[in-house]
Design a protein around this motif. Structure first.
Motif, PDB file in Angstrom:
ATOM      1  N   HIS A  42       0.856  -1.194   0.000  1.00 10.07           N
ATOM      2  CA  HIS A  42       0.000   0.000   0.000  1.00 10.07           C
ATOM      3  C   HIS A  42       0.889   1.240   0.000  1.00 10.07           C
ATOM      4  N   PRO A  43       0.602   2.195  -0.868  1.00 11.83           N
ATOM      5  CA  PRO A  43       1.484   3.364  -0.975  1.00 11.83           C
ATOM      6  C   PRO A  43       1.468   4.258   0.262  1.00 11.83           C
ATOM      7  N   LEU A  44       0.439   4.158   1.091  1.00 12.22           N
ATOM      8  CA  LEU A  44       0.330   5.048   2.251  1.00 12.22           C
ATOM      9  C   LEU A  44       0.700   4.367   3.570  1.00 12.22           C
ATOM     10  N   ARG A  45       1.048   3.099   3.509  1.00 12.95           N
ATOM     11  CA  ARG A  45       1.380   2.397   4.739  1.00 12.95           C
ATOM     12  C   ARG A  45       2.403   1.304   4.432  1.00 12.95           C
ATOM     13  N   PRO A  46       3.699   1.600   4.554  1.00 14.42           N
ATOM     14  CA  PRO A  46       4.735   0.617   4.231  1.00 14.42           C
ATOM     15  C   PRO A  46       4.587  -0.689   5.005  1.00 14.42           C
ATOM     16  N   GLU A  47       4.003  -0.617   6.216  1.00 17.99           N
ATOM     17  CA  GLU A  47       3.846  -1.820   7.036  1.00 17.99           C
ATOM     18  C   GLU A  47       2.865  -2.819   6.441  1.00 17.99           C
ATOM     19  N   ALA A  48       2.094  -2.406   5.427  1.00 24.31           N
ATOM     20  CA  ALA A  48       1.035  -3.265   4.898  1.00 24.31           C
ATOM     21  C   ALA A  48       1.531  -4.357   3.968  1.00 24.31           C
ATOM     22  N   GLY A  49       2.748  -4.238   3.463  1.00 22.08           N
ATOM     23  CA  GLY A  49       3.229  -5.256   2.538  1.00 22.08           C
ATOM     24  C   GLY A  49       4.614  -4.943   2.027  1.00 22.08           C
TER      25      GLY A  49
END
Length: 990
Positions: free
Chosen positions: A767-774
């Motif tokens: 996800h471009p707005l949350r690096p922790e997502a993947g």
């Protein structure tokens, strides 16, 4: 104490899940029966979740010819797939312990005033709706309304939602909800492309002021389909060149409220169609998309009483202009008539799988967000048009006063026209301002180094405005200045964009202003429906198991429900811990290396898994691999997802016993050897049996260079016994709403995590707005929110925590036992179509009704509707074989309910015999006239069977009985006369 492994403990009856009573009560005091620090038997969650107790399981095993669960499993499940090590999960906890731990996790989330915006807003869920819909099992345990006669309540609620959406957007036809705003926009893109007869272009133009998560999801979906996404600043007009469609945000993520009429006219003149992503609540005061020329409107109904829930679940919406209604993806509820000619609701245009047509698929959406759409629709019912207008106006006034205070304090406000979001320019100070706001308990949006976005919502107060002014250094204004500023500040909606047209004029949006009226309306709709709170729903392939109350409770807690998905990560530490733990538990349970919880439906999990396979092949220089092999028996979403992932579908035949034809597989692998990307196979098979050749199948595909996608829809027949990633699977999606107890909610929400082996892990969604997502190397997002429908993940977390490994295994064994028990009971009366080893089934069985059609002219529909009279939801009809029932009893149903269902099916077989013998005419008997309503029974009676035979075919029904509110519904009439909005009140009059 944990639930005993394989259902036994030393000294207990084989197969028992309860510790034996070794002494009579009181014979040696209480010590033998209550050890301090250990949960008592009644506190062991699995004891409550699993329906049959030890004695009942023993009876069921005896009926099936086995002495223990271990013997049954050894006979049913191929040894070659059995796991040789435990799942390595932590010990099970009690309900109280799980809730205490969830309280602690919730406490790690920081509740802030959220003024971030970006498509998510704080909202006030009316308590009467929260308690009587979101927290009510009559609503959340209901299934998709494929049996419309017993789904009239939720269908009416969805028609309310459709009417609300259509009215607010100014477009004539709206669907029954989509997964979220971003995927709705992606669906709009493909709809515009396939419906555009004027352009052959593959270019889709997206305004730069669209929500960034929407742009990202649209780009992910477009790339696989060969569509070029051109993100451009459309504030000055359309770009040069040809394109088939345009997407604009209304208002934009920056807050800018632009008049798009000229741009839309220009697009139409150039042969393109336009989708408008509109704020649905803004449409109460701003000219709606339909009035500015939009072909399609999409968006989210989240701010209609549905909490932010860290990103979901929320009801996305889509509405279309006249002429596009038959291109709508997903579900559409329509109005038809029943056998008495009275209005009745049903799914229209065969929307169970309207666009899921294997290699001709145009969408893989086979679900909706029904529970959330019901909440949103009821929010509009409760408030009415005047209330929605007042809420929207108050939100706008908050934004206008906020902007006035900023300007007065020397801060530049970028846009003159806006609805709820103010963009402030503070050169070089944006991060400083955001930090200052956080110190005052408010989260703002850091747009860039020079700009800060501030979004107002239903929960915004004057204190919040004062905190924002202080954060910007406009400290000369405080909460005491709000009334004066309000009186001196003009609206920021241009006069020619102010809405003047009426909406929500149907009486349903005017009748239920008082809580008493609303409460009774919700209760009446629930009474019309059949859900798990009434009785068993034996749907094969769908796993309608218990949704534990303890697991449901936390989703309403503010610390879970009130978190914005793009809040600073430090505000969501409890969520992040829960997510990481659940990912780890699911990976351990399935034998995979990594799991992404982002996909917010099984269909999106399928797509994510196939995109990972596609990316993997490309990373190896094998981008030409584009063939996806799919068994002929597979669910339609498999092929549809393959098409959306840019693959070509090649069908593999099934043998007479329902297994994959390995000879045909070898042939197809030979034909397409260098182009094979993957095979998608469901295990246990779609026919409800454990296939013996699954490992050989996987080896054949791997030898050809392909990947093996094992559809995890039937994981509840494997959990604790075998692991998908260890007997050949490279990737699977898991249906948390099936195996892991997230409610179906009338047809949604769902969660479809994707699990992969190590070599595919770099290509999971990100996800471009949350690096922790993947991973940074991921394929892009498949859902708007970084962690998908995070708000309902506590349900599955609690289920796994409370069951533990032994409980999960016992649930699987009990599900297999229940299915074989039902098959054994029904075998003398019906043909069980498919069996595996030792003539056993897995967790479901297929009952063949086709011979009865020949014998007595009785159809599968007739039996399904007659089951309503007996107090049951019908099993899955005509899947995977036309004219059959697929029965899945689940582990949650006790022996009494299983026997009640078997008795009903056996009694119906007797009724069919009476038709076949001529005692009852083929055209006038209890089956063809089913379901029987109270009105029908109270009226004139000239049928060859008695009223008692119609209404009370079993004595137990006299004590407690569900009555269908309508007679059998005419499906064809509804499609010929398509009505998808609230019918006028006189339609229900005598």
């Amino acid at each position: 104490m944990t639930v005993p492994t394989s259902g036994s403990v030393p000294g207990s009856t084989p197969g028992s899940g309860r510790p034996p009573r070794t002494t009579a009560p009181g014979s040696d005091g209480l010590r033998a029966h209550a050890q301090l620090g250990e949960p008592i038997s009644a506190d062991v969650f699995a004891e409550r979740h699993i329906g049959p107790d030890a004695e009942e399981r023993a009876k069921m095993l005896a009926a099936c010819g086995f002495g223990s669960l271990e013997e049954l499993v050894a006979a049913a499940v191929p040894g070659g797939i059995r796991a040789d090590s435990p799942l390595d999960l932590r010990p099970a906890v009690t309900e109280g312990q799980a809730l205490a731990e969830l309280r602690e996790l919730a406490g790690r989330n920081r509740l802030m005033v959220s003024m971030i915006g970006m498509g998510y807003a704080d909202t006030v869920t009316p308590p009467v709706i929260r308690r009587n819909v979101l927290e009510n099992p009559a609503w959340y345990t209901a299934y998709t309304p494929y049996q419309p006669e017993i789904s009239q309540g939720r269908l009416e609620a969805l028609v309310n939602f459709q009417t609300m959406v259509g009215d607010l957007t100014g477009l004539p036809v709206a669907g029954a909800s989509l997964l979220d705003e971003a995927t709705a926009a992606a669906e709009a893109m493909t709809l515009l492309r396939r419906s555009n007869r004027k352009s052959t272009s593959a270019r889709f133009v997206v305004d730069v002021d669209c929500l960034p998560q929407t742009v990202a999801v649209v780009t992910t979906r477009a790339e696989a389909l060969g569509i070029t996404v051109d993100v451009a600043d459309l504030s000055t007009g359309l770009p040069d060149g040809e394109f088939f469609g345009v997407l604009v945000q209304y208002p934009g993520v920056s807050g800018a409220l632009r008049d798009h009429r000229g741009l839309i006219e220009d697009a139409h003149e150039r042969g393109a169609q336009v989708a408008v992503a509109a704020d649905l609540l803004a449409c109460a005061v701003v000219r709606p998309p339909g009035e500015i020329g939009a072909d399609v409107a999409v968006g989210s109904a989240q701010r209609f009483g549905v909490p932010m829930m860290y990103g979901g679940p929320h009801a996305g919406y889509m509405a279309v202009r006249k002429g596009l209604e038959r291109n709508l993806p997903g579900r559409l509820v329509g109005v038809s008539v029943d056998a008495a000619g009275r209005p009745a609701y049903r799914l229209a245009l065969q929307t169970r799988e309207q666009h899921i047509r294997r290699e001709k698929a145009t969408s893989n959406i086979c679900t909706a967000q029904v529970l959330l759409a019901v909440i949103a629709g009821m929010y509009a019912v409760y408030h009415g048009a005047d209330g929605l207008r007042e809420i929207a106006a108050r939100i706008h006034r908050s934004a206008a006063v906020l902007a006035a205070g900023l300007r007065a304090g020397g801060v530049e406000v970028v846009h003159e026209a806006y609805f709820d979001t103010v963009l402030a320019r503070v050169p070089g100070r944006a991060a400083e301002v955001v930090t200052a706001a956080r110190e005052r308990g408010v989260n703002l949006r850091l747009a860039d180094a020079d700009h800060v976005g501030i979004a107002c919502d239903e929960a915004t107060t004057p204190d919040h405005l004062a905190a924002v002014w202080a954060a910007f250094g406009a400290g000369s204004y405080d909460v005491g200045d709000v009334p004066d500023l309000d009186a001196r500040t003009s609206d920021a909606v241009p006069a020619d964009l102010v809405r003047t047209s009426a909406f929500c004029t149907h009486p349903v949006f005017e009748r239920h202003r008082s809580e008493t009226s609303m409460l009774r309306y919700l209760r009446g709709l629930a009474d019309d429906d059949f859900a798990l709170d009434r009785g068993m729903i034996p749907l094969g392939s769908c796993t309608m198991k218990l949704n534990p109350t303890a697991a449901m409770e936390p989703i309403s807690w503010p610390e879970f429900a009130g978190i914005h998905p793009f809040a600073p990560i430090e505000d969501a530490q409890g969520y992040l811990t829960l997510i990481r733990q659940l990912e780890d538990w699911l990976a351990r349970a399935t034998g995979y290396f990594a799991v992404s919880l982002q996909p917010n439906a099984g269909s999106q999990g399928e797509l994510a898994g196939l995109l990972a396979i596609r990316a993997y092949h490309r990373s190896r220089g094998e981008g030409e691999r584009d063939v996806c092999l799919i068994p002929s028996s597979a669910h339609g979403t498999n092929a549809a997802s393959a098409v959306l992932a840019g693959m070509r579908v090649v069908v593999v035949a099934a043998t007479e016993d329902g297994t994959v034809d390995l000879a045909d597989l070898r042939s197809k692998l030979g034909t397409h050897h260098d182009r094979v990307a993957a095979i998608m196979v469901t295990y246990p098979s779609t026919h409800g049996v454990y296939e013996e050749d699954i490992t050989e199948l996987a080896d054949l595909v791997h030898d050809a260079g392909g990947q093996v996608y094992v559809d995890g829809a039937n994981l509840n027949a494997l959990l604790g016994l075998a692991r998908l990633g260890e007997f050949g699977g490279d990737v699977s999606h898991l249906n948390l709403h099936k195996t892991f107890c997230i409610p179906h909610g009338g047809g949604g929400p769902g969660v479809g995590p994707v699990a992969v082996r190590e070599h595919l892990a770099p290509y999971l969604p990100n996800h471009p707005l949350r690096p922790e997502a993947g991973p940074a190397t991921g394929v892009g997002p498949v859902s708007a929110a970084p962690f998908g429908s995070a708000g309902i993940l506590p349900i599955s977390w609690a289920y796994v925590a409370m069951m533990g490994e032994p409980g999960l295994r016992l649930a699987t064994e009990s599900a297999v036992l229940a299915a074989n028990y039902v098959a054994t009971r029904l075998a003398p009366h019906y043909n069980v179509l498919y069996t595996g080893r030792h003539n056993l089934v897995a967790h479901e069985c297929v009952i063949d009704l086709r011979p009865l059609a020949k014998e007595a002219g009785v159809s599968v529909d007739d039996v399904a509707k007659r089951l309503i009279d007996y107090g049951f939801h019908a099993p899955t009809m005509s899947f995977p074989v036309a004219g059959t029932f697929m029965v899945e009893p689940t582990e949650s149903e006790n022996l009494a309910e299983l026997d009640r269902f078997c008795a009903a099916m056996i009694a119906i077989r007797g009724e069919i015999g009476r038709v076949a013998s001529g005692e009852w005419p083929a055209g006038d008997n209890p089956l063809v006239n089913a379901p029987h309503t109270v009105e029908m029974l109270a009226g004139e009676w000239d049928h060859p069977y008695t009223r008692d035979e119609a209404a009370y075919p079993m004595p137990s029904l006299r004590r407690r009985k569900y009555w269908s509110p309508v007679r059998r519904i005419d499906q064809a009439y509804g499609d010929r006369n398509l009505v998808c909005v609230c019918p006028p009140p006189d339609a229900f009059a005598e």
